[in-house]
Design an enzyme around this catalytic site. Structure first.
Site, PDB file in Angstrom:
ATOM      1  N   THR A  71       0.846  -1.198   0.000  1.00  0.00           N
ATOM      2  CA  THR A  71       0.000   0.000   0.000  1.00  0.00           C
ATOM      3  C   THR A  71       0.881   1.246   0.000  1.00  0.00           C
ATOM      4  O   THR A  71       0.658   2.193  -0.776  1.00  0.00           O
ATOM      5  CB  THR A  71      -0.923   0.011   1.239  1.00  0.00           C
ATOM      6  OG1 THR A  71      -1.769  -1.136   1.166  1.00  0.00           O
ATOM      7  CG2 THR A  71      -1.773   1.270   1.308  1.00  0.00           C
ATOM      8  N   ASN A 149      -5.565 -10.243  -6.780  1.00  0.00           N
ATOM      9  CA  ASN A 149      -5.816 -10.789  -5.443  1.00  0.00           C
ATOM     10  C   ASN A 149      -7.137 -11.533  -5.336  1.00  0.00           C
ATOM     11  O   ASN A 149      -7.289 -12.411  -4.504  1.00  0.00           O
ATOM     12  CB  ASN A 149      -5.779  -9.674  -4.386  1.00  0.00           C
ATOM     13  CG  ASN A 149      -6.527  -8.432  -4.794  1.00  0.00           C
ATOM     14  OD1 ASN A 149      -6.357  -7.929  -5.904  1.00  0.00           O
ATOM     15  ND2 ASN A 149      -7.360  -7.938  -3.916  1.00  0.00           N
ATOM     16  N   GLN A 177       0.756  -9.764  -4.909  1.00  0.00           N
ATOM     17  CA  GLN A 177       0.245 -11.139  -4.893  1.00  0.00           C
ATOM     18  C   GLN A 177       1.125 -12.094  -5.698  1.00  0.00           C
ATOM     19  O   GLN A 177       0.841 -13.292  -5.724  1.00  0.00           O
ATOM     20  CB  GLN A 177      -1.185 -11.174  -5.464  1.00  0.00           C
ATOM     21  CG  GLN A 177      -2.213 -10.495  -4.590  1.00  0.00           C
ATOM     22  CD  GLN A 177      -2.510 -11.249  -3.288  1.00  0.00           C
ATOM     23  OE1 GLN A 177      -2.129 -12.414  -3.119  1.00  0.00           O
ATOM     24  NE2 GLN A 177      -3.177 -10.584  -2.372  1.00  0.00           N
ATOM     25  N   SER A 197       4.840  -6.952  -0.931  1.00  0.00           N
ATOM     26  CA  SER A 197       4.326  -7.031   0.439  1.00  0.00           C
ATOM     27  C   SER A 197       4.837  -8.307   1.094  1.00  0.00           C
ATOM     28  O   SER A 197       4.733  -9.385   0.511  1.00  0.00           O
ATOM     29  CB  SER A 197       2.801  -7.056   0.376  1.00  0.00           C
ATOM     30  OG  SER A 197       2.263  -7.260   1.645  1.00  0.00           O
ATOM     31  N   HIS A 199       3.761  -9.866   3.953  1.00  0.00           N
ATOM     32  CA  HIS A 199       2.842 -10.796   4.642  1.00  0.00           C
ATOM     33  C   HIS A 199       2.049 -11.694   3.693  1.00  0.00           C
ATOM     34  O   HIS A 199       1.248 -12.510   4.140  1.00  0.00           O
ATOM     35  CB  HIS A 199       1.896 -10.029   5.582  1.00  0.00           C
ATOM     36  CG  HIS A 199       0.838  -9.207   4.931  1.00  0.00           C
ATOM     37  ND1 HIS A 199      -0.474  -9.605   4.852  1.00  0.00           N
ATOM     38  CD2 HIS A 199       0.886  -7.993   4.333  1.00  0.00           C
ATOM     39  CE1 HIS A 199      -1.190  -8.673   4.250  1.00  0.00           C
ATOM     40  NE2 HIS A 199      -0.384  -7.680   3.917  1.00  0.00           N
ATOM     41  N   THR A 238      12.435   5.575  10.579  1.00  0.00           N
ATOM     42  CA  THR A 238      13.264   4.468  11.067  1.00  0.00           C
ATOM     43  C   THR A 238      12.778   3.149  10.479  1.00  0.00           C
ATOM     44  O   THR A 238      11.577   2.847  10.517  1.00  0.00           O
ATOM     45  CB  THR A 238      13.198   4.410  12.617  1.00  0.00           C
ATOM     46  OG1 THR A 238      13.559   5.701  13.104  1.00  0.00           O
ATOM     47  CG2 THR A 238      14.127   3.356  13.183  1.00  0.00           C
ATOM     48  N   CYS A 324      -8.887  -8.324   1.794  1.00  0.00           N
ATOM     49  CA  CYS A 324      -7.983  -7.343   2.371  1.00  0.00           C
ATOM     50  C   CYS A 324      -8.517  -5.924   2.195  1.00  0.00           C
ATOM     51  O   CYS A 324      -7.949  -4.984   2.700  1.00  0.00           O
ATOM     52  CB  CYS A 324      -6.591  -7.487   1.783  1.00  0.00           C
ATOM     53  SG  CYS A 324      -6.598  -7.811   0.051  1.00  0.00           S
TER      54      CYS A 324
END
Ligand code: PMP
Length: 377
Positions: A71, A149, A177, A197, A199, A238, A324
């Protein structure tokens, strides 16, 4: 524990990933920007992770910039374009299949005077013949996802990238994906920009990457995020060291297991679809003959609305539409590209298999559906 069939929404962290991350929460907690030994330890770990991501995506490590996920990577690209005061090219070409983290920032560009053109699709895949007519020397950027997705269709990325380059446009792909699920080869695809991404491939949430060909100097717009030099100023703030280390480990695992995972998941997905069609011959499988992600199937059992199926099938974690996003099935642009029949749209579910999925799960599923149908009849 219910059977988890929602790997496109997210995946569990692999054990190796958790193990790799753990020390960076406890003894190795330095800030990678600090010049002392604790900082240097964290910095080295980040660079090792960058290398691992680059190996999986077949690109140079210096072209990988860590972000909080796809994102953020997508938003960085499109919102940065807003900062260009005067540009000869003010046209974006995209598709109706994109994730909201692409389509919504593009809508802001449209509000600010950019022209946005949508590539037509057939059976969930961008029509490449039409693309050559739509992408012209007016086009600044073409953005088309690598894998969808919801229905899992794969897009002709190399061809789109070539068409874009012929007219001097940049080419971006949202590969959230795709990474770890198919052979992502940024060098061969020829992308200028790509989003990833962690995850979605057994890494932690809150980590991802933006790929920029030729590194920082290849990013043609002013940076939209300000306030630090981290990631060469492209993504200041950071760095989330444990998550980035976990992302790197997830990529190393995917590099090792990719082709085994592809073989296992595509044969299990084919078995699932065959079994469903044997038991419920009126079942509709979306984009079945299109190139698709190995473990994804989007299907409808007309007469069994998705919300009823999901609420009655408590032993399984499955999704209707795109899990999602907040979306209801009716709001899915992707599914609307496939069919306009509201009964089919309302009945559509998405099953996304993963490393833990088995043939026994498939048997359990068809028995559950059969029971639900009997109960409802
Ligand atoms: N693009 C696509 C195609 C996705 O499926 C997702 C996640 N659902 C995203 C972008 C957003 O990724 P993240 O969760 O890392 O922000």
């Amino acid at each position: 524990m219910p059977i988890y069939w929602d790997h496109n929404a997210t995946t569990p962290c692999a054990d190796e990933v958790i193990k790799a991350m753990q020390p960076f929460y406890s003894e190795k907690y330095g800030n990678p920007s600090s010049p002392h030994v604790a900082g240097k330890t964290a910095k080295i770990a980040i660079e090792e992770a960058r290398q691992k991501v680059a190996v999986l995506a077949n690109c140079l490590p210096e072209d990988i910039f860590f972000t909080s996920g796809a994102t953020e990577s997508n938003n960085i690209i499109f919102l940065s374009m807003l900062l260009v005061e005067c540009s000869k090219r003010k046209q974006i070409v995209t598709s109706h299949l994109e994730h909201k983290s692409v389509s919504e920032p593009i809508m802001i560009l449209a509000e600010k005077g950019f022209e946005v053109l949508y590539l037509p699709t057939k059976n969930g895949v961008v029509d490449i013949d039409e693309a050559a007519n739509i992408i012209t020397p007016k086009t600044a950027l073409v953005s088309v996802q690598a894998a969808n997705n919801e229905i899992g269709t794969l897009q002709p990325i190399k061809e789109l990238s070539e068409i874009s380059h012929k007219v001097g446009a940049y080419f971006h792909t949202d590969a959230a994906q795709a990474l770890g699920k198919i052979d992502v080869d940024l060098d061969w695809w020829g992308c200028d920009l790509a989003s990833f991404s962690s995850h979605k491939l057994y890494g932690p949430k809150g980590a991802g990457a933006l790929f920029v060909k030729r590194g920082r100097s290849g990013f043609p717009w002013p940076c939209v995020l300000r306030g630090g030099d981290q990631e060469q100023g492209l993504r200041p703030g950071t760095v989330n060291v444990p998550a980035v280390v976990g992302f790197g480990e997830a990529c190393a695992l995917a590099t090792r297991y990719l082709f085994d995972d592809i073989a296992k998941l595509s044969s299990l997905r084919d078995w699932l679809e065959k079994t469903l069609l044997d038991w419920f011959p009126w079942c509709i499988i979306h984009a079945q003959d299109a190139p698709r992600l190995p473990g994804t199937t989007s299907l409808a059992i007309p007469g069994l609305p998705a919300d009823l199926l999901i609420s009655n099938c408590r032993d399984f974690c499955i999704s209707s539409g795109a899990a999602c996003s907040h979306g209801t099935v009716g709001s899915s642009f992707t599914l609307q590209q496939i069919t306009s029949d509201t009964k089919i749209l309302d009945a559509t579910i998405r099953i996304s298999l993963g490393r833990s999925s088995t043939k026994e799960d498939v048997t359990k599923f068809v028995h559950s559906i059969s029971k639900i149908l009997k109960r409802l009849s």
